[in-house]
Each structure stands twice: as structure tokens, then as C-alpha cells.
Design a protein around this motif. Sequence first.
Motif, PDB file in Angstrom:
ATOM      1  N   HIS A   4       0.805  -1.221   0.000  1.00 17.37           N
ATOM      2  CA  HIS A   4       0.000   0.000   0.000  1.00 17.37           C
ATOM      3  C   HIS A   4       0.837   1.270   0.000  1.00 17.37           C
ATOM      4  CE1 HIS A   4      -3.498  -2.458   0.478  1.00 17.37           C
ATOM      5  NE2 HIS A   4      -2.891  -3.097   1.446  1.00 17.37           N
ATOM      6  N   PRO A   6       2.862   4.401  -1.045  1.00 15.17           N
ATOM      7  CA  PRO A   6       2.878   5.156  -2.302  1.00 15.17           C
ATOM      8  C   PRO A   6       4.278   5.138  -2.920  1.00 15.17           C
ATOM      9  CG  PRO A   6       2.917   6.654  -0.423  1.00 15.17           C
ATOM     10  CD  PRO A   6       2.806   5.263   0.140  1.00 15.17           C
ATOM     11  N   GLU A 153      -1.402   1.353  -8.140  1.00 15.91           N
ATOM     12  CA  GLU A 153      -2.362   1.556  -7.032  1.00 15.91           C
ATOM     13  C   GLU A 153      -3.526   0.591  -7.142  1.00 15.91           C
ATOM     14  OE1 GLU A 153      -1.763   5.587  -5.051  1.00 15.91           O
ATOM     15  OE2 GLU A 153      -3.754   4.747  -5.088  1.00 15.91           O
TER      16      GLU A 153
END
Length: 302
Positions: A4, A6, A153
Motif C-alpha cells: 500500500h 505510495p 495503485e
Amino acid sequence: MADHAPVTKAVVPAAGLGTRFLPATKATPKEMLPIVDKPAIQYVVEEAVNAGLEDLLLVTGRGKRPIEDHFDRAYELEEALRAKDDPERLAAVRESAELGIVHYVRQGEPKGLGHAVHCAHQHVGNEPFAVLLGDDLIDPRDPLLQRMLEVREQFGGSVVALMEVEPEQVSLYGCAAIEPTSEDDVVKVTNLVEKPVPGEAPSRWIIIGRYVCDPAVFDVLEKTPPGRGGEIQLTDALMTLAQRDRSQGGPVHGVLFRGRRYDTGNKLDYLRTVVQFAADRPDLAAEFLPWLREFVAKHDED
Ligand code: UTP
């Protein structure tokens, strides 16, 4: 956590020997060859920054010092331009030093792109990261990296950029076996073949120099034996990840890129790139294009 996290870091491998460009690259890195008046690698770094990646790691090696100097301040030059009251050139000189935070790691021996990426492990840690090849340019009007970050993502794992080429070109590149997904411009990569023998290519979609990698790639690279040409290939490591599910650092997806890409690492494509960039430059096109037309017409007559 890694799944998760970024993407904030960009790795730019620029430690290759550039043998296709000798003798120019004997003492000058090929990534520093100018595209009109800016070295190729500056376009690449600008692309990473424009995609929001401001932590940059350049993988360099022997003879690559000019790259470090280019992204550093040049006080004497700046002073001279200030004294001459030349703010335009002063801004051009400072621009490359102000793009972002640039870090360096040296690849002691050019043992392949996969090995260059592995050199980034300590800096990157356990986070996903982008890889942008220092001699491969994507037109800023056709944003690719942003789309790849979105795909990471959405799907997790790693993301490669794919371009369709003529069948006879496929064996020059890494080629992907692909399956459709719910997104028009995204495919699942089921296999990757580095420079397939003609006739054995799984598709016409080749890998170009942009990647978003899951950090699981580092462990795989460590165990990846040298492949074609005795080099550790990033493609081979991604092929392993393509067989895995999300809990183990897989899968691999591809973004189908139909925009403008410029390869500056070989002579012919380099020449094409310079001409195309010059033709797009408002300060040069008005004089350059009529000259080019006349040159080509005259050349055809001869
Ligand atoms: P290339 O495949 O174009 O290889 O590398 P090269 O060695 O630079 O050039 P030629 O084939 O001898 O002419 C693609 C990118 O990966 C980097 C290069 O600097 C280039 O930006 N690279 C390649 C490394 O950083 N390390 C390596 O060991 C190999």
C-alpha cells in the motif's frame, strides 16, 4: 506495508557502457548526449519529477562524473552569467540543479540493467519504486508514468510499459505475453522473453524503459543468474514476479503505450530524436524546418 506504500522514489540507471555510440561515449556518458541543448537524462529526470517523484537515485559508474556535475550547482558559470547579466542562460544552468533531491549509487561493474536496479536496494528499502532508463525519452505530452503509478495503485505488484512494434523488430527487445484486463490500456503480463528468436515472440508488444517495481524484485534479482549476454536482466526478474500473486510481490501488469517515445541510445533513433525535438522548438523551428525541407529535397535529387 509495501503493497500500500505510495511510490515516491525514482531510480534512473545510467551506468551502461554505451558501446553502440562509440567513440562519442568513450569519455562522455551516452545519457549526456544533447537532444538539441539539453542532455537526454535531464528530460528523464524532469519526467520523474513531473510525475511527483522527487527522490531520485541515479545509478552511475566509471566515467559518469559529468552526470553528477550536471545535476549540481556550477558556481563559476553562474557567476560569469550573472556578471554578463544573462538571466536566461543563468536560469537554464540552474534548472538542472533544482529539479529534486538527487542521490547517487555506483554500479562497480556494468553487469546489466537488473544488477543496476539491485544497486538501488539500500536507498529504496521496502517500498515500490519507479525505474526510468536514462537514454529512453517519453514525450511529456503523452504522460505514461502517471498512468503506470495509477495501475500500481489499482492492481498492486509491478507495472511495465509496452509498445507495439513491427514483427521483424520484436527480436531486438524484451517481449511480453499478455492477457486483457477490465481496463482498455492495461494488460496482465503472463510471460516475458528477452530478445526472442524471430518466430518465437509471444506478441508484438515490447518493453520500453519505464517500470514501476514492487520491492519484491530485489530478492528475485539477488537470485537471478546472468541471462543473455552474461548480464543480469530486469526482464528475467519481472518474469518471475509475473508468475506470483499479490501476497508474494506479483503480479505484473503492462500499460499499452501509444504515445511518442524516443530511444536515444542508438545512432539512428538519436538522430530522429534530435530532429523531432528541434522541429518542435519555437525558437528553432522557423529556421530549421525550411532548411530541412530544402536539404532533403536536394539530397533526393543528388
Ligand atoms: P542499454 O541496454 O542501452 O545498454 O542500457 P548500454 O550498455 O548502456 O549500451 P550499449 O548497448 O552498450 O550501447 C539501458 C539503460 O540501462 C543502463 C544504461 O546506462 C541505460 O540507461 N545500464 C545498462 C546500467 O545502468 N547498467 C548496466 O549494467 C547496463
